[in-house]
Design a protein around this motif. Structure first.
Motif, PDB file in Angstrom:
ATOM      1  N   TYR A   1       2.065   2.583   1.866  1.00 39.76           N
ATOM      2  CA  TYR A   1       2.310   1.232   1.376  1.00 39.76           C
ATOM      3  C   TYR A   1       3.663   1.199   0.699  1.00 39.76           C
ATOM      4  O   TYR A   1       3.963   2.002  -0.183  1.00 39.76           O
ATOM      5  N   PRO A   3       5.890  -0.728  -1.781  1.00 37.70           N
ATOM      6  CA  PRO A   3       5.777  -1.771  -2.809  1.00 37.70           C
ATOM      7  C   PRO A   3       6.906  -2.787  -2.747  1.00 37.70           C
ATOM      8  O   PRO A   3       6.760  -3.911  -3.216  1.00 37.70           O
ATOM      9  N   HIS A   6       5.777  -4.816   0.403  1.00 35.69           N
ATOM     10  CA  HIS A   6       4.340  -5.078   0.415  1.00 35.69           C
ATOM     11  C   HIS A   6       3.750  -4.941   1.833  1.00 35.69           C
ATOM     12  O   HIS A   6       2.863  -5.686   2.213  1.00 35.69           O
TER      13      HIS A   6
END
Length: 862
Positions: A1, A3, A6
């Motif tokens: 993932y 950040p 996203h």
């Protein structure tokens, strides 16, 4: 993932380059991750697959290896819960998790393949670990000929004018695709041959037969390239006889299909001269002079086909069949002068003999083979059954007109008719298993059974007073014969740093059984002295050898990266052939009788060879070998004086005996060099000596032949004149040579297999020096040089001759022959093909590929 965005993103967790077999293992991967594995290779479509560990059931570590790769992953990671003991158990359980992806087959990238142009080519000679490989496609002079023509340029091999082949002055064992055959060398088209493997000192894995020599393995053309490819050829020789043929190979999916055919018409002309002097005590001395003119014309047709079925990635089934038919009609004109000296003076006679023959042969065979590969790299099991059958039908008429002198009146005539037919059935079954140990160790074992059944009928008729042919029982024969060989072997090889060793043991059990049927009335020959001779209607001869052991040792020391030294030892056997055992006297040549000896024993040979190999200057190489072969109970041909019971005249009787021993030893050098970018030369020099120690008591007493050093030299030159024109020039020379202990091979066929036709040397005689030069020029044209015209000529200077001298205490004989000197042949070849996976496209290739992957995938790489 990620950040920042996203979103999910790919991260390289692990990677590696696969091993040579495509195997790989990715270690220390996170247990709870979702992965996508990607596999790439030049010329293949990139492969991707989603991967995740199955945590429902923990299983022990397992790995698999196979073509295209056998991925597996091993976990890593932490577990923060539980006490120390529980943590240990959990870690142990997690460390046991792995993922076996099975076998993955990559698909070829069609677009990439269409853009590839191959410019490299195989050299004429390649050096293998235990053999030399002669690539026939590079020999343009043999095109349009037969396997006999191919053998003329093979290193270590000699071919006489009749196509008889020797390897280091001994009879070789002939294989086709690694298995025995009933085909003769002149029945195999040169254009159907891919390569010839020369194995001078075979180990325990190979048949123990053929002790005084090695193995010549003829590898026929077949490939497994996707799509289709083939060749069309046609040729014409100077006598107006042509040849044409072709081959095609188609591979799509799990099926690889191949088919080849060839038709070859021939006309061969030979001339010969015999001078024989007989001085047997108690009989008049004879001086014979015979001149022969022989023409042999006819044709043979060759067909071969089969398919490979790739059952799955581990199992392959192959079916191969061949069929051969030939018809030849030779005739010989002979002028025979005999001068007989008696106490009352000299008597002369002249015979004009015309011999005409019609000969037909058929051969067909099939082989079914199976191959299974295991997950472990290098482990495999193979099994095959092989059946071949040859038949022949012959009829000949010998018409003789006898005069007191060549220009004198006709005094008498003698007409003789000979009708013969026979079958040769050969069955073999073999299985082999290979198990690797560690990085360099290997264990091999196998079993083999070979059974041969032979039938022969030979009726000789003479013209009686009523002008009708009637069968002569004394001259005619009928027999059946069976031999069997059962064998097992085991070898183990390994390496200690730069030292490699292989130890092997072969065990064989063998037996033979023959039945001789005497045809007709044996006592109806006019003038035959039969008062003390009894002729049974049936006779039996047999023998068996429960167990014979054949060890082999190969030791190799790597001196440097490009130098090796190898020492090898093997023990082998030559069993007497049915012709040598058959206790029938052939009276068809009234002056030269022959008979078998049912009391012959097998001969055993201990063979030693020391070989040094050097690779230098790119692909240039040098090979030097010292060899020594000692044979006990040598089966040798022996000529002695006797009396023909048909006419009570002295004759030469040829038979076979077991000599005390013999040896063959020598030095051989092979070198391949590129003198310039347009000139390659391959040279072969064999310096050898041999000696036969014959028995010196009893019926066949004769003095042994003195030891003599001889040599054989051969050179093969290839000149690249332009990109489209190449020229080949080859030559060979053989010095005076004692007739080989290993014999003059009956050009292929049954030679050396099991109990088959090893014809041993003569214990009293030698060959005089001979040699010759051959040449060929080739012009290539069309796009990518797919078409070619080749003009070849054999024996350019008319120097090749067979000149044999034999002698004993009661006779001397000189026999020289010449065959097809300065013989020209023009040959056309056109190759075609398209290596396109989409050529035979199916409706849902992708779906089939996906199903194959899920089920274990595709087929093995080739």
């Amino acid at each position: 993932y990620d950040p920042a965005t996203h979103k999910q993103k790919d991260t390289v967790i692990s990677g590696m380059i696969t091993g040579r077999k495509g195997d790989f293992s990715l270690e220390n991967l996170p247990i709870f991750g979702n992965f996508r594995i990607r596999i790439t290779a030049i010329g293949y479509t990139t492969y991707e697959q989603k991967v995740a560990f199955d945590l429902k059931g923990l299983r022990g570590a397992a790995g698999a290896a196979g073509t295209g790769g056998t991925p597996s992953g091993a976990p890593g990671g932490d577990d923060n819960g539980g006490n120390q003991q529980g943590m240990s158990r959990a870690l142990a359980a997690l460390n046991a998790v792995d993922k076996d992806l099975g076998n993955i087959k990559l698909s070829e990238d069609v677009q990439s393949l269409e853009q590839v142009t191959v410019t490299a080519s195989k050299p004429l000679i390649q050096m293998g670990v235990d053999r030399k490989i002669y690539n026939v496609e590079k020999d343009i002079s043999a095109q349009g000929g037969s396997a006999t023509d191919v053998m003329k340029n093979v290193p270590s091999v000699q071919v006489d004018i009749d196509g008889n082949v020797t390897l280091r002055n001994s009879t070789p064992t002939i294989f086709v695709d690694g298995r025995p055959t009933t085909l003769t060398l002149d029945q195999i088209p040169a254009d159907a041959i891919q390569s010839v493997e020369i194995i001078t000192n075979p180990g325990a894995k190979y048949d123990a037969s053929g002790g005084t020599s090695g193995i010549l393995n003829i590898v026929l053309k077949k490939n497994r390239k996707a799509g289709y490819n083939g060749n069309i050829r046609a040729g014409l020789d100077q006598r107006g006889h042509g040849n044409f043929g072709g081959d095609i190979n188609i591979k799509q999916g799990k099926i690889n299909f191949f088919l080849a055919g060839n038709f070859n018409a021939r006309k061969s002309i030979s001339t010969g001269q015999i001078n024989r002097y007989t001085f047997q005590p108690g009989y008049p001395n004879d001086s014979l002079s015979e001149s022969d003119y022989n023409v042999n014309k006819g044709y043979f047709a060759f067909g071969r086909g089969g398919f490979d079925y790739l059952i799955d990635n581990r199992n392959t089934l192959t079916l191969t069949g061949n069929i051969v038919h030939g018809t030849f009609t030779p005739y010989t004109n002979s002028d025979i002068f005999v001068d007989t000296v008696t106490t009352n003076g000299s008597l002369d006679s002249y015979t004009r003999r015309v011999s005409t023959t019609n000969s037909q042969f058929n051969n067909h065979g099939a082989m079914l083979s199976f191959k299974h590969t295991f997950p472990r790299s290098g482990e495999e099991w193979t099994a095959d059954v092989n059946y071949s059958q040859g038949t022949n039908n012959n009829s000949s008429l010998n018409a003789s007109e006898i005069h007191d002198a060549k220009e004198g009146p006709l005094t008498s005539t003698f007409d003789q008719q000979q009708i013969g037919n026979g079958t040769n059935k050969y069955f073999t079954a073999q299985t082999d298993y290979t198990l690797p140990f560690g990085e360099k160790g290997k264990f091999e074992t196998g079993l083999r059974a070979a059974i041969r059944n032979i039938y022969s009928l030979n009726d000789i008729d003479t013209l009686n007073a009523q002008n009708q042919f009637e069968v002569e029982g004394l001259l005619s024969s009928e027999y059946t014969y069976r031999d069997r060989v059962f064998a097992g072997y085991a070898t183990y090889s390994n390496a200690i740093k730069n030292f490699t060793y292989q130890l092997g043991l072969r065990v064989e059990s063998s037996d033979y059984k023959g039945t001789q049927h005497f045809t007709g009335d044996s006592l109806n020959i006019a003038g035959a002295d039969t008062t003390s001779i009894q002729y049974p209607t049936t006779g039996y001869f047999s023998n068996q050898y429960p167990l014979s052991f054949f060890p082999s040792i190969f030791l190799t020391q790597k001196l440097t990266d490009n130098q090796d030294l190898q020492l090898s030892y093997t023990r082998r056997i030559d069993r007497p052939s049915f012709q040598q055992l058959f206790p029938f006297t052939d009276y068809s040549d009234s002056l030269n009788l022959s008979r078998g000896n049912p009391n012959l024993k097998p001969q055993f040979t201990n063979s030693f060879e020391l070989t040094y190999s050097l690779i230098y200057a790119g692909n240039a190489n040098f090979l030097a070998s010292a060899y020594y072969k000692n044979t006990t109970d040598l089966i040798t041909r022996l000529a002695s004086a006797g009396v023909n019971p048909v006419n009570n005249r002295p004759v030469i009787i040829n038979t076979y005996v077991n000599a005390n021993s013999s040896f063959v030893g020598g030095l051989e050098f092979i070198a391949r060099n590129s003198i310039t970018h347009w000139w390659d030369i391959t040279g072969n020099l064999n310096i050898f000596t041999s000696k036969i120690n014959t028995i010196d008591t009893g019926e066949f007493a004769v003095a042994p032949i003195g030891q003599q050093w001889s040599y054989y030299a051969k050179a093969f030159n290839t000149f690249k004149v332009t990109k489209a024109i190449s020229f080949q020039l080859s030559g060979d020379f053989t010095s005076k040579t004692v007739l080989p202990p290993g014999g003059s091979a009956a050009n292929g066929g049954n030679s050396g297999h099991g109990w088959g036709g090893t014809v041993s040397g003569n214990a009293n005689g030698y060959n005089r020096p001979t040699g010759g030069v051959d040449a060929a020029i080739r012009y290539e044209f069309l796009k990518n040089h797919t078409a070619a015209l080749t003009l070849s000529v054999q024996d350019v200077f008319r120097t090749r001759v067979s000149d044999v001298y034999t002698y004993s205490a009661t006779y001397t004989q000189e026999y020289d022959r010449r065959r097809d000197p300065q013989f020209f042949r023009l040959q056309f070849n056109w190759r075609f093909g398209k290596f396109d996976m989409a050529l035979f496209k199916r409706k849902d290739t992708k779906a089939e590929m996906d199903q194959g992957i899920q089920g274990g995938g595709g087929g093995p790489a080739n």
